[in-house]
Write an enzyme that holds these catalytic residues in place. Structure first.
Site, PDB file in Angstrom:
ATOM      1  N   LYS A  90       0.865  -1.185   0.000  1.00  0.00           N
ATOM      2  CA  LYS A  90       0.000   0.000   0.000  1.00  0.00           C
ATOM      3  C   LYS A  90       0.890   1.219   0.000  1.00  0.00           C
ATOM      4  O   LYS A  90       1.823   1.326   0.803  1.00  0.00           O
ATOM      5  CB  LYS A  90      -0.878  -0.002   1.268  1.00  0.00           C
ATOM      6  N   GLN A 111       7.264   3.852   3.866  1.00  0.00           N
ATOM      7  CA  GLN A 111       5.866   3.417   3.924  1.00  0.00           C
ATOM      8  C   GLN A 111       5.691   2.151   4.760  1.00  0.00           C
ATOM      9  O   GLN A 111       4.653   1.960   5.396  1.00  0.00           O
ATOM     10  CB  GLN A 111       5.357   3.203   2.486  1.00  0.00           C
ATOM     11  N   LYS A 114       5.501   3.423   8.371  1.00  0.00           N
ATOM     12  CA  LYS A 114       4.313   4.271   8.513  1.00  0.00           C
ATOM     13  C   LYS A 114       3.053   3.403   8.567  1.00  0.00           C
ATOM     14  O   LYS A 114       2.209   3.562   9.445  1.00  0.00           O
ATOM     15  CB  LYS A 114       4.234   5.219   7.306  1.00  0.00           C
ATOM     16  N   LYS A 126       5.386   1.771  -3.101  1.00  0.00           N
ATOM     17  CA  LYS A 126       5.305   3.123  -3.684  1.00  0.00           C
ATOM     18  C   LYS A 126       5.575   3.011  -5.170  1.00  0.00           C
ATOM     19  O   LYS A 126       6.264   2.091  -5.612  1.00  0.00           O
ATOM     20  CB  LYS A 126       6.372   4.026  -3.042  1.00  0.00           C
ATOM     21  N   ASP A 166      -0.090  10.795  -4.504  1.00  0.00           N
ATOM     22  CA  ASP A 166       1.054  11.425  -3.832  1.00  0.00           C
ATOM     23  C   ASP A 166       1.301  12.701  -4.654  1.00  0.00           C
ATOM     24  O   ASP A 166       0.377  13.186  -5.328  1.00  0.00           O
ATOM     25  CB  ASP A 166       2.282  10.489  -3.818  1.00  0.00           C
ATOM     26  N   THR A 209      -4.720  13.481   5.234  1.00  0.00           N
ATOM     27  CA  THR A 209      -3.309  13.632   5.599  1.00  0.00           C
ATOM     28  C   THR A 209      -3.105  14.924   6.384  1.00  0.00           C
ATOM     29  O   THR A 209      -2.476  14.938   7.450  1.00  0.00           O
ATOM     30  CB  THR A 209      -2.412  13.595   4.353  1.00  0.00           C
ATOM     31  N   ASN A 240      -2.253  18.950  -1.738  1.00  0.00           N
ATOM     32  CA  ASN A 240      -3.264  18.249  -0.944  1.00  0.00           C
ATOM     33  C   ASN A 240      -2.961  18.288   0.551  1.00  0.00           C
ATOM     34  O   ASN A 240      -3.831  18.628   1.359  1.00  0.00           O
ATOM     35  CB  ASN A 240      -3.367  16.795  -1.434  1.00  0.00           C
TER      36      ASN A 240
END
Ligand code: NDP
Ligand code: 2IT
Length: 444
Positions: A90, A111, A114, A126, A166, A209, A240
């Site tokens: 993911k 990631q 995280k 990613k 992203d 986020t 974002n």
């Protein structure tokens, strides 16, 4: 030589010319030193650190597409499937001219930890491309996305690997990518997150986020006897993450006075007007020079500069290594006492150390920006049960997750004798779960 140093040297030797990947690995391994040294023989025999720093799979592919002039363009496509010990891969897709394999590997590696910190069952991955959507027509972006997915589709799936957005990949790009996946596979599944609300997206994912960053920042401040209300906040970026970080910071009573893009920055002494910023960036897709046209009391400056503005709290939300040692010194001398990362690895290692040595409360991105991927995992849950939750339900879950992440970091740092070192806390807490799952699953 210790096992940690041996593995770091191996990573540098085996992955030449990937400085961002080396940097991310160095930060994690340094934090883990105390945990590894306590179990050195066992981890070394299992080659656990060699395995966790080597992607399970890295896919590189050609992405040909036709521009509006009829010219064929060719970009590089990447998907790094780093670690699936605790769930399907993911992580987002980044479309930016600076993308290369090393950047995608650093992001994929971050990631892993995280996603572990979210407490949800998601592995690390990613992807992306050196394609830059800026200045391209909608048709060109669609042509690129369709070509990208025409290769990527064979490597992903709702239970295999679930990409999202992203830098340079927002709702428009996710829509084009989803449409092409569905068409090729003839399968309507939750293969991407960050989808539009009419086709399987989750309420609050767009905001997640930035909102999550503020939920964690608020908890961190509270637990250190401080509060956000009434404080001056400096934010970088205007995408974002930045937009919704600014919005939530203002809702919580702070005043946010800056934002930036890749060409310049804005100082708005009355506080950034989020409605104007959203119109400039999300609707017009324009430069920040447009922002000051609508806000005559705000200043626009070319180049880099948000860290020179006096503040209490700094939230870097643009890109990697955007805050260096000189910036850290300026922030500290101006009285900044808290830095929480909205972007991935925006602070250099030297700047991070400087903050920590000078008593700044510092939270690394893999913890403070985890609200985005956590809400992506909530989108996956909703897709699996073919139901939608309300904004309030998702937002409440997000708040719970961010508060929980902070306490996990705090507890891990205390347990290993590094109270207040949230970098160590994040890396240790994230690592332990993944390591245990890897050990349980044998040599794979
Ligand atoms: P966006 O593309 O929406 O926005 C990126 C912003 O950063 C833009 O303002 C962009 O300026 C600026 N920027 C990008 N590259 C540079 C650069 N080299 N120098 C200066 N400014 C730059 O991306 P996001 O907001 O989604 O991502 C921002 C950061 O947050 C990234 O590090 C990303 O990995 C991370 N992140 C994102 C999550 C998400 O859910 N979207 C989740 C967790 C982390 P310009 O408009 O000029 O390009
Ligand atoms: O860096 C990140 O965590 C993201 N870009 C979000 C990833 C996701 O799968 O939602």
């Amino acid at each position: 030589m210790s096992y940690v140093d041996e593995v770091y040297e191996r990573v540098v030797a085996q992955n030449p010319a990937q400085p961002e990947f080396h940097q991310a690995v160095k930060e994690v391994l340094e934090s883990l030193r105390v945990v590894i040294e306590a179990n050195e023989e066992k981890y070394k025999k299992e080659a656990l650190l060699e395995r966790i720093t080597t992607p399970e799979r890295a896919i590189l592919f050609r992405v040909p597409w036709v521009d509006d002039k009829g010219q064929v363009q060719v970009n590089n496509g990447y998907r790094v499937q780093f670690n699936s010990a605790i769930g399907p891969y993911k992580g987002g897709l980044r479309f930016h001219s600076s993308v290369n394999l090393g950047i995608i590997k650093f992001l994929g590696f971050e990631q892993i930890f995280k996603n572990s910190l979210t407490g949800l069952p998601i592995g690390g991955g990613k992807g992306g491309s050196d394609f830059d959507p800026k200045g391209k027509s909608d048709r060109e972006v669609m042509a690129f996305c369709q070509s990208f997915m025409t290769e990527l589709y064979r490597h992903i799936g709702a239970d295999t690997d679930v990409p999202a957005g992203d830098i340079g990949v927002g709702g428009r790009e996710i829509g084009f990518l989803f449409g092409q996946y569905k068409r090729i596979r003839d399968s309507y599944e939750g293969v991407l997150t960050g989808k539009g609300l009419t086709y399987g997206g989750s309420l609050a994912r767009t905001e997640a986020t930035g909102y999550g960053l503020l939920y964690l920042t608020q908890e961190l401040l509270k637990c250190n006897g401080k509060e956000l209300a009434g404080k001056t906040v400096v934010v970088s970026g205007s995408g974002n993450v930045a937009i919704y970080a600014i919005q939530k910071a203002q809702q919580l009573g702070a005043k946010v006075v800056t934002c930036c893009d890749s060409t310049g920055w804005v100082y708005d002494p009355e506080g950034i007007d989020v409605a104007v910023l959203k119109d400039v960036k999300e609707v017009k897709r324009a430069r920040l020079t447009e922002y000051v046209k609508a806000r005559p009391n705000a200043e626009y400056h070319e180049g880099k500069g948000v860290w020179s503005v006096k503040c209490d709290v700094a939230l870097p939300c643009a890109t990697q290594n955007e805050l260096d040692l000189e910036d850290a010194k300026t922030l500290v001398s101006n009285g900044c006492f808290c830095v929480c990362e909205g972007a991935n690895m925006p602070t250099t290692l030297e700047a991070t150390e400087y903050f920590q040595k000078n008593g700044v409360l510092f939270c690394p991105g893999k913890a403070s920006n985890a609200g985005g991927v956590a809400t992506s995992a909530l989108e996956m849950s909703q897709n699996s049960e073919r139901l939608h939750w309300t904004f309030e339900e998702v937002d409440a879950k997000l708040q719970g997750i961010m508060v929980n992440i902070f306490h996990n970091l705090d507890d891990a740092a205390k347990k290993y004798g590094m109270e207040g070192n949230y970098v160590a806390g994040a890396n240790i807490a994230g690592f332990l779960k993944v390591a245990e799952a890897m050990e349980a699953q044998g040599i794979v």
